[in-house]
Design a protein around this motif. Structure first.
Motif: not given
Length: 393
Positions: A143-147, A166-171, A196-203, A238-242
């Motif tokens: 969560s510290e990496f948000d933003g 990415v790895e640990v959230t997917a697991r 989803d918080v990590v993935l949204v940064a790539f949009a 949510p993660g899969a849709r992202r």
């Protein structure tokens, strides 16, 4: 500290200390009194660090000495995490310590994940922490990496930490609902949601990141670890849709530019291997349109090989036929087999070709076999001779 400690720590197997015995012998024994107050100093020394690591992972080491190492390392975990040798001791504490030791390390690094994650040595400790901490504590670090995700992706050290996020959230997303109860289930749910918080940064940044030396690595990890969620019951999560949205973004615009890019070609290969059937079909269609050009390109040829390996059966057969041609027109294969990059594509084609196609390739090469033996195509002749009993050029 006795000089024998330095000598013992200098031995690769830590078995040539005061007790002797060679590799596999028990660690040299030093009392807690000898180590007390000196552990942090040892952590910063190359040989001392190695000695402490071996002491922590060796079940034969006296518990009093292990306890002392933990007691002196834990309060300085954040400081030692940025040391060239000390970071390895902190990683070993995370790997070999109990839940209380890992919690103590977490308290030291909490609130400093970005600072440590972008440090050349600290990033290793953050990655190990994400692997070994409880789901709830790992979620707190992620969560510290948000933003700050994109800033870290562009950092030569931080990108490795984002890959681990990415790895640990997917697991965690895979484990959610898998029978965990109580605090662990809640921690897994929180950690999975942070994906989803990590993935949204790539949009909106996907194509640019695919062509970036660090960004391409993170996108590859996203496809590796979230790819299975694109199919089956988890595809509406949510993660899969992202991830599906990121794949759509990648394929908007000129595919050729990404397929031929020195970094983005790896992302395209992962899209073929881990993406949806529709993603694979679009990329295979592009390869079919530019088969000869891609096959002779240093980077795009890797994408052609990946299509041959993971494409749908019908697409693979079509690509093989396009390379092989027929007995009257085998111009493609003659052009490709002598190319330093395309000959690898032809080798893959030979592996996948049916018996009749192999015979067609052999017939096309027989008149020029003598010249081919002095080009990269010599490997294809050898492959054909192994595949067809009795065939000699």
């Amino acid at each position: 500290l006795p000089i024998s400690l330095a000598r013992a720590a200098n031995d690769d197997e830590f078995g040539a200390g005061p007790q002797g015995g060679g590799p596999g012998a028990p660690l040299p024994i030093f009392s807690a009194a000898e180590l007390q107050g000196r552990v942090a100093q040892l952590c910063r020394d190359q040989h001392g660090s190695r000695f402490l690591q071996a002491h922590l992972e060796d079940a034969r080491a006296p518990s009093a000495e292990r306890d002392l190492i933990f007691a002196e390392v834990l309060p300085r975990a954040r400081e030692l995490a940025t040391d060239v040798f000390g970071n390895y001791v902190v990683q070993k504490v995370l790997a070999c310590g109990d839940a209380a030791a890992r919690k103590a390390v977490f308290r030291e690094v909490e609130g400093h994940a970005i600072e440590l994650g972008t440090h050349v040595y600290g990033c290793r400790v953050v990655q190990k922490a994400l692997e070994t901490l409880s789901p709830a504590d790992a979620a707190a670090l992620v969560s510290e990496f948000d933003g700050a995700v994109l800033r870290c992706v562009h950092d030569q050290n931080g990108n490795h930490v984002v890959q681990k996020c990415v790895e640990v959230t997917a697991r965690a997303a895979r484990k959610t609902g898998g029978g965990s109860k109580g605090a662990e289930a809640g921690g897994l749910k929180d950690l999975a949601a942070l994906g989803d918080v990590v993935l949204v940064a790539f949009a909106g940044q996907c194509r640019a990141l695919a062509a970036h030396p660090f960004g391409c690595r993170v996108l590859q990890r996203i496809l590796e670890h979230w790819g299975d969620a694109l199919r089956g019951p988890r595809q509406d999560a949510p993660g899969a849709r992202r991830v599906a949205s990121l794949l759509d973004e990648l394929q908007r615009g000129d595919l050729r530019r990404l397929i031929e890019d020195q970094y983005a070609n790896y992302v395209m290969q992962h899209a073929i291997q881990y993406g949806r059937d529709a993603d694979r079909a679009r990329l295979v269609a592009s390869v079919k349109r530019h088969l000869v050009d891609y096959s002779r390109h240093k980077f795009a040829s890797n994408v052609v090989e990946k299509c041959l390996e993971f494409g749908a059966d019908a697409d693979r057969r079509a690509l093989v036929a396009q390379v092989v041609g027929d007995a009257q027109s085998a111009s493609n294969i003659k052009l490709l087999l002598v190319d330093p990059f395309a000959n690898y594509v032809v080798q893959k084609v030979v592996d996948l070709a049916d018996h009749q196609q192999v015979l067609t390739i052999a017939a096309a090469l027989r008149p020029i076999a003598a010249q081919v033996r002095h080009t990269p195509g010599k490997h294809i002749l050898t492959r054909l001779e192994k595949k067809v009993p009795g065939l000699k050029f």
